[in-house]
Design a protein around this motif. Sequence first.
Motif, PDB file in Angstrom:
ATOM      1  N   TYR A  70     -60.783  19.095 -31.934  1.00 43.79           N
ATOM      2  CA  TYR A  70     -60.910  17.965 -31.493  1.00 43.79           C
ATOM      3  C   TYR A  70     -60.112  17.936 -30.507  1.00 43.79           C
ATOM      4  O   TYR A  70     -59.276  18.403 -30.079  1.00 43.79           O
ATOM      5  N   GLN A  71     -60.561  17.380 -29.470  1.00 44.73           N
ATOM      6  CA  GLN A  71     -59.813  17.315 -28.083  1.00 44.73           C
ATOM      7  C   GLN A  71     -59.701  16.594 -27.628  1.00 44.73           C
ATOM      8  O   GLN A  71     -60.644  15.174 -26.574  1.00 44.73           O
ATOM      9  N   ARG A  72     -58.427  15.964 -27.004  1.00 41.37           N
ATOM     10  CA  ARG A  72     -57.948  14.593 -27.079  1.00 41.37           C
ATOM     11  C   ARG A  72     -56.915  14.366 -25.444  1.00 41.37           C
ATOM     12  O   ARG A  72     -56.036  14.650 -26.118  1.00 41.37           O
ATOM     13  N   ASP A  96     -50.621  20.697 -26.985  1.00 42.34           N
ATOM     14  CA  ASP A  96     -51.723  21.632 -27.684  1.00 42.34           C
ATOM     15  C   ASP A  96     -52.015  22.409 -26.487  1.00 42.34           C
ATOM     16  O   ASP A  96     -52.772  23.967 -27.028  1.00 42.34           O
ATOM     17  N   LEU A 142     -57.034  21.317 -20.437  1.00 41.17           N
ATOM     18  CA  LEU A 142     -57.946  21.320 -20.222  1.00 41.17           C
ATOM     19  C   LEU A 142     -58.244  21.270 -18.914  1.00 41.17           C
ATOM     20  O   LEU A 142     -58.190  20.606 -17.486  1.00 41.17           O
ATOM     21  N   PHE A 156     -61.487  24.327 -22.004  1.00 39.77           N
ATOM     22  CA  PHE A 156     -59.666  24.229 -22.821  1.00 39.77           C
ATOM     23  C   PHE A 156     -59.276  25.725 -23.044  1.00 39.77           C
ATOM     24  O   PHE A 156     -59.573  27.094 -23.469  1.00 39.77           O
ATOM     25  N   THR A 214     -53.637  18.041 -23.807  1.00 35.62           N
ATOM     26  CA  THR A 214     -54.423  17.912 -24.813  1.00 35.62           C
ATOM     27  C   THR A 214     -53.842  18.101 -26.002  1.00 35.62           C
ATOM     28  O   THR A 214     -53.182  19.103 -26.285  1.00 35.62           O
ATOM     29  N   SER A 215     -54.798  16.796 -26.939  1.00 35.40           N
ATOM     30  CA  SER A 215     -53.966  17.185 -28.254  1.00 35.40           C
ATOM     31  C   SER A 215     -55.560  17.363 -28.685  1.00 35.40           C
ATOM     32  O   SER A 215     -56.460  17.716 -28.924  1.00 35.40           O
ATOM     33  N   THR A 216     -55.249  18.947 -30.475  1.00 34.29           N
ATOM     34  CA  THR A 216     -56.198  19.013 -31.261  1.00 34.29           C
ATOM     35  C   THR A 216     -55.415  18.526 -32.790  1.00 34.29           C
ATOM     36  O   THR A 216     -56.383  19.664 -32.822  1.00 34.29           O
TER      37      THR A 216
END
Length: 960
Positions: A777-779, A842, A845, A875, A952-954
């Motif tokens: 997931y990408q946040r 990480d 985007l 990403f 972005t965090s994954t």
Amino acid sequence: MKRLLPLLLAALAQAPAQAQAPKWPDITQQHKPWTRWWWQGSAVNRQDLSRLLTEYQQAGLGGVEITTIYGVKGAEKEFINFLSPQWLDMLTHTFTEAGRLGLGVDMAQASGWPFGGPWVKPEDACKYLAYRTYAVKGGEVLTEPVGYTQKPMMRAVGLPMDVKTMQQPVARNPDLQLHAFDQVRFEVPLPLQTLMAYSDQGQTLDLTGKVGPDGKLSWTAPAGAGWTLYAIFQGWHGKQVERAGPGGEGDVIDHFSRGATDNYLRYFDEAFKGRDIKPLRAFFNDSYEVDDAQGEGNWTPQLFQEFQRRRGYDLRQHLPALLGKAADDENQRVLSDYRETISELLLENYTRTWHAWAQKHDALIRNQAHGSPANILDLYAATDIPETEGEDLLRLKFASSAAHVTGKPLTSAETATWENDHFLSSLGDVKKAVDRMLLGGVNHVFYHGTNYSPQRAAWPGWLFYAAVHFNPNNSFWPDFGQLNRYAARCQSFLQAGQPAHDVLLYLPIYDSYAQRAKLPATAEPDRAKLLLQHYDGITHGFKGLPVGETGETLLKRGYGFDFISDLQLLGVKNAGRGLQTSAGTSYQTVLVPAARLMPLPTLQQLLKLAKGGATVVFQGQLPQDVPGLGALDTRRAAFKKLIGQLKLSAGPGGGQQAAVGKGRVLVGADVDGLLTAAGVQRETLVDQGLEFVRRRHAKGHYYFVTNWGDKPLMGWVPLRTAAKSVAQYNPMTEKLGLAATRPGAAGQPEVYLQLAPGEACILETNEAAISGPAYAYQRPAGAPQPLQGSWSVQFLTGGPELPAKVDTRELASWTTFGEAARKFSGTARYTTTFAAPGGAADGWLLDLGRVGESARVQLNGQDLGTLIGPSYQVFIPREQLKASNTLTVQVSNGMANRIIDMDKRGVEWKRFYNVNVAAKLKENRDEKGLFTAAKWEPRPSGLLGPVTLTPTSTRVEKVQ
């Protein structure tokens, strides 16, 4: 069956392995999208056939459907007559080359549509019922002759012609491509079919044998009563094959006649003698469309005999009722019986006859049944690959429902026919059309379409009148493969397993059969033109009936359902408390949407299913009566006795219920409440603006889920299925992994989803726990950072000429770069450099902002992906970034800007017979009624931005 069996076996075998980590299925020819391949004038040659097939294969298409249509002006010397030896040589060459490239081949079984051609004799051509009435007093004779002379008429898409100078039949006339006849009727006396006399005291006499060759009636009316005479004549409908190519022009067949169908197909037998057509997968029929002409093709010579055999009474005794001139109840019942008879004739004498013929050639049939004056669920059920078109989900579900109920592995669809006007549809627009098809149960997409265009043809090449042009001359072609890969990945799942719907929605066809079209109040019309009802989804044939609103409610509330016909319902059996069709497809209940009329066998079957343990749901009311006139008292008494045996008492949701054997009947207005009481669970993910279609595999379900709302989705979504693990697949990027899940209601999981507007995913649930990598997931881990700096813009391919290189710090449409860029359609490369952003994210985007219209993205020479919209994000993992980075974005626009320039300058590119070229919107028509882009302004093109990078965090724990 030889061709159908591999499809069935393949559908069962294509499910990904369930006991191992998630992986994509191997993509087959059948998974890929196919395309309708227009052969204009059949002016094809071996070299260009090979070249084009190679380009189609390289773009990711799985096969072609050859449809020969009208020709191109200036190419007349290259025209090849349909089914001639030379044409069959080209077909054979296509088989050879397609086989070499791994492409499939289907073939339309007419040059244009519907079935018809120059070999169709008048006795086999479509016909209509004409009638005349005469009044005779008792004791008197009819002084005027009994006769009907057909009024001449001629409709042509091309050059008109005086019908009085035309030869009969139409196919004998010269220059058929130039005229493009749509319908022709000659001024001829029509043969009398019957003459019936009806007295005002209820007597009926058959006077047919008393009419002489000169039309004189040798009969004196009995005294004491007034008489009305009804003379029925057989008219020549005159409908011609639409969009026909050379050698295919001629009359359309009588679809209700077995002899007409046999004779039509026999011509193909003769043409195929000595030819190997085994590489052909399927024959295709492109719509019914007989009655888009003037008047209806509503007669066949054997109608009276067939009616008597099927309905049990003589239609000639009730001609006033057929024509709407008896009491209302009799009018409705006779009309219903007539329409039911027509439906059966179309099913048996055309569809099943054609299917049996194709089997002898070891081929399948693909059939567009919509528009037919018949129960199209039954027509689709008699087809190996039912095909639909349009984007209304209820319309699409007619074809897919028949496939699901009868165990057909494939439902095809004519896709993206008129997304917008010419040259305005982007690949992102087409993706939305593809998604609509998939949501409607389609799993075998056919683009509409791809023109054969020789290499020598000047840009834009040969084109068809429909508005999306899937051919190598289109400037979106370099990115077309991304759309095809997306569709193939989706269809690899949606062709596997079995449909997983809970509700069988009964189609109340007899309520529709009994409805007569409203007549104009200003004049007495020819009522014989209002006999048929044509069915094309809910809006054509069922308008005003509750079934349409019920279907929309089921979609909105998240209930999976399929339509079912009376004939198909008779094959359903009990499976515990559930139901199973004759093909083995499982459902939980039958929902009857406020049907007023229902055949006695249908009611008997529903109560039999309830007695065996099923729950049968009646929305609004129980059916009130039987349709039709034959043996009415006997059938009605049995019907009312069955209804009377239902002992209704208070039921759930303010409705009523009755125990029937091991099961029950529910009656009420609240569909939601009734289905809940029947044990049917809805998919509540629709409450979050999502749409879905669901299939069943050996250990769980596949979900195809889309977000076509205007906001991104980030959150937990409940699934109404038991599962210990859920794999998630992104069919656009090929990203996959085990989705984050948590326990939901009733032991059913919730899955975490992230879907941008226009994005889709596939979920694969499994009853067992499986291992594998987690879905990444990408946040956001920070605010978007604008990518600033200079861009170098280099135009690579396209025309009419390559604009000069541009360096800019401000992203804007390339149409602002000068005159050459304003008229340019093609591809430009945008290049910039940037330093690696700081921070411990990480990854980042990359959001391109607005793009006109598709983009291929590279970072430091490595491909990041092809983006076709509606969102343009990709990403970038942290490890792919360097201290200094080069970002390259190749953007392709559509064909519009180059066409605008050509139309403004009066450059002729529309050189087609028949339709040359139609505009969807009236504001895009010139003084001749043809399409023009001369009034348009250039479309925004290129990389418009703003371009941003978002840290972005994954990490999976972020979603818990």
